[in-house]
Motif scaffolding. Structure first.
Motif, mmCIF file in Angstrom:
data_model
loop_
_atom_site.group_PDB
_atom_site.id
_atom_site.type_symbol
_atom_site.label_atom_id
_atom_site.label_comp_id
_atom_site.label_asym_id
_atom_site.label_seq_id
_atom_site.Cartn_x
_atom_site.Cartn_y
_atom_site.Cartn_z
ATOM 1 N N GLY A 162 -5.653 9.941 -10.047
ATOM 2 C CA GLY A 162 -4.641 8.940 -9.728
ATOM 3 C C GLY A 162 -4.524 8.745 -8.234
ATOM 4 O O GLY A 162 -4.431 7.628 -7.736
ATOM 5 N N LYS A 163 -4.528 9.844 -7.521
ATOM 6 C CA LYS A 163 -4.266 9.780 -6.081
ATOM 7 C C LYS A 163 -5.484 9.238 -5.321
ATOM 8 O O LYS A 163 -5.344 8.407 -4.440
ATOM 9 N N PRO B 272 6.952 9.729 -6.403
ATOM 10 C CA PRO B 272 7.094 11.181 -6.528
ATOM 11 C C PRO B 272 8.345 11.696 -5.800
ATOM 12 O O PRO B 272 9.045 12.562 -6.308
ATOM 13 N N SER B 273 8.620 11.113 -4.637
ATOM 14 C CA SER B 273 9.780 11.593 -3.879
ATOM 15 C C SER B 273 11.066 11.359 -4.676
ATOM 16 O O SER B 273 11.980 12.179 -4.673
ATOM 17 N N MET B 274 11.104 10.203 -5.381
ATOM 18 C CA MET B 274 12.303 9.893 -6.144
ATOM 19 C C MET B 274 12.434 10.864 -7.316
ATOM 20 O O MET B 274 13.520 11.340 -7.637
ATOM 21 N N LEU C 169 0.603 6.816 -9.437
ATOM 22 C CA LEU C 169 0.185 5.479 -9.006
ATOM 23 C C LEU C 169 1.354 4.648 -8.472
ATOM 24 O O LEU C 169 1.180 3.491 -8.097
ATOM 25 N N ALA C 170 2.542 5.256 -8.435
ATOM 26 C CA ALA C 170 3.729 4.462 -8.090
ATOM 27 C C ALA C 170 3.668 3.898 -6.682
ATOM 28 O O ALA C 170 4.232 2.842 -6.414
ATOM 29 N N ASP C 171 2.993 4.576 -5.759
ATOM 30 C CA ASP C 171 2.941 3.959 -4.431
ATOM 31 C C ASP C 171 1.594 3.312 -4.166
ATOM 32 O O ASP C 171 1.215 3.103 -3.016
ATOM 33 N N SER C 172 0.880 2.984 -5.218
ATOM 34 C CA SER C 172 -0.380 2.276 -5.035
ATOM 35 C C SER C 172 -0.120 0.780 -4.907
ATOM 36 O O SER C 172 0.831 0.255 -5.470
ATOM 37 N N GLU C 173 -0.989 0.099 -4.160
ATOM 38 C CA GLU C 173 -0.806 -1.340 -3.992
ATOM 39 C C GLU C 173 -1.094 -2.104 -5.270
ATOM 40 O O GLU C 173 -0.805 -3.277 -5.373
#
Lengths: 202, 619
Positions: B209-210, B75-77, B262-266
């Motif tokens: 998602g979160k 999200p930050s990107m 989900l981009a920073d999910s493991e």
């Protein structure tokens, strides 16, 4: 009372005789800080901030080391390369070292006869140490002639080493108490050439 | 059923033949699929039917692709890209639409010209992203700009679908099928409710998602049944799409949003590796159907007109893109890539023209040639990429002489760490501090959980699985660090890497000497025995506490480390020859090492120093 920083550099201390004795002799002096460069930075990773702070906190900075290849052990060069930053040590805003006193305390194998044009080393100690004085000049420091222990390979006796160590101590105490006649000292070849006439007794 | 299987077989067989051939010829996979489509299409061997249906169904590949793209964008990107998305994307859509509308005004009334302009301003997400990935350009700055524009176009489709019916000039009998919800039709709700429902749907994606996905995936991972994970991943993407259809939003956009969440999910790489093959297949079939949809009869009858449309379409979009590139200060090479990449028409055109037709905005006769032109421009897209490559190659060779020396930039280079136990953790900490963000993989879900709490980017998965390695980016990575104790796993991983990623350099730990020799047999770029470094450090501390100067102790460890490393290679050679020879060489080498270290300690300083007083220095 002036505060004195001794930047001590000897890569093989377990085999050092002169430098270790000299160092031991001054280690209990109040107002004298000994900073052992090889011990603090065995991997040459010099902590620039710490070193600059140390310099700022002292009035006299001595580089004590054997006279390797007419110069210093390599860590002293590394120290200068990293610590003497523009804007701190030199340049119009680099005033951190301004008016501090500095000199080298060296031990060299050859005797004073060898450090002459006609001697084996072909140059005088004053000539060979000119880069150090130039550095001090650029950093606006006042440079004194080196404290020298020469001819140590002629088989310098234990007593003579002790004598030199006591001279070293005397110098530092006089510097600390501002009893050293700086003008007169600068006329001599070495800091310890004529101690009796340059030190005012308390 | 038989018919379906036959169709499936034809698609797959055509792809299997055409794609490798196209790739071999340097045309890229997209062009291969398109050619296969032409071959099996109505004007080739006529082996497929219901082209439009197939195209419509396989468009879902685009949804999956955007989900995967979302997975790679934190999200930050995304937030950082907002200027690019709104600025470049907005400018591209608006100016392209204006220019194309002006051209269309020559032959069409303004309502229809405007529809054509709007629709043709869109580019092909599927072709462009696929080609960028294939060429490894997706993470370059030009690649990001291109992606920003595509993302904006995806957003722009929604208001277009809503606005196009307003441009209708003739009344249609009965309402078109422009919108029908899968679960319920929200268009019957009042506007306020509609907005609320839509907002709620998006919120649902974000929240699930979160917060919801993690415990769900953890439970599935714990079951260790692979298919269930695949099923869950598919269900997630399809579920999002259904929801988006229901509220009238673009499913691609919803999937993208789900991916970003989900981009920073493991479980990101596990998800990637599970969705990837489906996306690949669906997109492949989609490209085939685009190829098959080329109506050669129509084209040959209206050749000049269609080619004219293609030319105007590509030229005006290229020009607009090039100017936007200049405005946003792109470098020369980036600017041409940016302009060439997005100059074609897109798959949304098929959908949007359908909307036009069913709402009486335009007639079939008007639409068909334009659709053909769009398809041709999509067919030309991979070729345009090749033209761009040629141009940039030529210009590169010209400026070669005054080019600056390459700066070796190690930051941002890609490294994968396999295994995040105690050793892996320290390697990871070290690399992260050095500005390298490694992709870390570990197959212990509870360990991954714990380590994530400390802020590391760790992914769950079995490292010896090819697809997971792929998802972790092994193809683009430079180095694989193996911090796994188990020799068997390491061996398997190294063999896998050698086979599929021959460029990947391998840095590995070995539990002991024997393991080290085995891994050396396999060939690795760097090998260290796991506990060797700490052993030396502790030895150094011991010497120091015994009173040796720190610098001298440091030197001894350095000597030992260096010599031991050299010896290891000799011992390795001997170890393969004979056991006896090995033992005696080991003893011999240890003796040499001891001697060396003694020498460093005792070297007779006095002897050396005496030489300085003699007339001529000598030892």
């Amino acid at each position: 009372m002036k505060k004195i920083l001794v930047q001590f550099a000897h890569p093989a201390q377990s085999r050092s005789r002169i430098n270790r004795t000299l160092r031991t002799e001054i280690s209990d002096l109040e107002g004298v800080t000994i900073n052992d460069l090889y011990s603090n930075y065995p991997d040459f990773l010099i902590d620039v901030k710490r070193e600059q702070k140390l310099c700022e906190e002292h009035d006299v900075i001595i580089f004590q080391h054997p006279f390797y290849w007419y110069s210093t052990p390599s860590i002293v060069k590394e120290w200068m390369d990293l610590v003497l930053q523009h804007g701190w040590a030199y340049g119009s805003k680099g005033l951190a070292l301004q008016d501090k006193l500095c000199f080298q305390a060296i031990s060299a194998g050859g005797d004073s006869a060898s450090y002459k044009r006609e001697g084996t080393n072909a140059y005088s100690i004053a000539e060979l140490t000119s880069p150090f004085r130039a550095t001090a000049n650029l950093c606006k420091m006042k440079c004194l002639p080196p404290f020298a222990v020469l001819g140590i390979h002629r088989g310098i006796s234990r007593d003579l080493v002790k004598e030199k160590a006591l001279e070293y101590r005397r110098c530092l105490v006089a510097l600390r108490e501002e009893r050293l006649d700086l003008e007169k000292v600068c006329e001599g070849e070495f800091l310890n050439s004529h101690l009796d006439s340059t030190i005012r007794e308390a | 059923m038989e018919h379906f299987l036959l169709q499936l077989f034809i698609f797959l067989a055509a792809a299997t033949i055409a794609v490798p051939l196209a790739k071999k010829a340097g045309l890229g996979s997209v062009l291969g699929y398109l050619l296969a489509g032409i071959l099996i299409g109505p004007y080739g061997f006529s082996l497929m039917d219901k082209v439009e249906e197939v195209m419509h169904f396989t468009e879902f590949g685009v949804v999956m692709m955007l989900f995967l793209v979302g997975l790679e964008l934190q999200p930050s990107m995304l937030w950082k890209m907002r200027a690019g998305i709104l600025g470049m994307g907005g400018a591209q859509v608006v100016f392209s639409a204006v220019v194309l509308t002006l051209f269309a005004l020559y032959i069409l009334p303004w309502q229809q010209a405007l529809s054509v302009g709007l629709i043709l301003s869109l580019s092909s997400t599927a072709i462009v992203l696929q080609t960028l990935q294939e060429k490894g350009l997706d993470h370059t700055s030009a690649g990001r700009s291109i992606f920003s524009v595509l993302l904006f176009q995806d957003l722009a489709v929604i208001p277009m679908i809503a606005a196009l019916p307003l441009l209708a000039t003739s009344k249609v009998v009965g309402h078109g099928d422009s919108h029908h919800g899968a679960l319920f039709d929200i268009s019957s709700l009042p506007v306020g409710w509609r907005v609320a429902v839509t907002a709620f749907a998006i919120l649902l994606i974000l929240i699930v998602g979160k917060y919801g996905s993690k415990p769900m995936f953890r439970a599935i991972a714990a079951s260790r049944v692979r298919e269930v994970f695949v099923a869950a991943a598919l269900a997630l993407v399809i579920g999002i799409s259904v929801l988006m259809y229901a509220v009238g939003l673009s499913p691609a956009l919803g999937a993208f949003l789900g991916g970003v969440v989900l981009a920073d999910s493991e479980y990101r790489h596990e998800l990637e590796s599970n969705i990837e093959p489906f996306k690949g297949l669906l997109l492949g079939v989609f490209f085939i159907s685009v190829g098959a949809s080329l109506n050669f009869q129509l084209i040959s009858q209206n050749l000049l007109m269609i080619l004219g449309i293609v030319f105007v379409l590509i030229a005006s979009k290229y020009l607009v893109l090039y100017l936007i590139g200049s405005f946003f200060n792109m470098s020369g090479g980036d600017r041409t890539l940016f302009a060439f990449a997005l100059a074609q028409g897109g798959e949304f055109a098929f959908v949007l023209f359908q909307v036009c037709k069913s709402n009486g905005v335009m007639s079939s006769q008007q639409i068909d040639p334009i659709i053909s032109a769009v398809a041709i421009s999509m067919f030309l897209a991979p070729i345009l990429f090749m033209v761009q490559e040629k141009i940039s190659c030529d210009s590169a060779s010209v400026t070669d002489a005054d080019r600056e020396a390459d700066r070796i930039e190690y930051r941002g280079r890609k490294v994968i760490i396999a295994g995040f136990g105690r050793l892996g953790t320290d390697i990871g900490r070290f690399l992260i501090s050095a500005g390298i963000k490694p992709v870390i993989l570990d197959n212990d879900a509870s360990n991954v959980d714990v380590i994530r709490k400390f802020g590391y980017e760790v992914y769950y998965g079995d490292v010896t699985r090819l697809d997971l390695l792929e998802a972790a980016g092994a193809a683009e990575s430079e180095i694989l660090v193996i911090a796994i104790r188990d020799l068997e796993t390491s061996r398997e991983l190294i063999e896998l890497a050698h086979k599929h990623f021959p460029k990947l350099k391998i840095v590995s730990c070995a539990a002991n000497r024997r393991a080290a020799y085995e891994l050396m047999d396999l060939g690795v770029n760097s090998l260290r025995r796991e506990t060797f470094g700490s052993a030396l450090s502790l030895g150094q501390d011991t010497l120091q506490l015994l009173g040796l100067g720190p610098y001298e102790a440091y030197r001894l460890t350095r000597i030992f480390r260096k010599k031991d490393q050299e010896m290891m290679y000799e011992l390795y050679k001997m170890h393969k020859e004979s056991e006896e020879g090995y033992v005696s060489l080991y003893q011999q080498q240890s003796a040499i090492l001891e001697e060396l270290m003694q020498m460093d300690c005792d070297s007779d300083l006095e002897k050396v120093e005496k030489a300085w007083v003699a007339k001529s220095p000598e030892i």
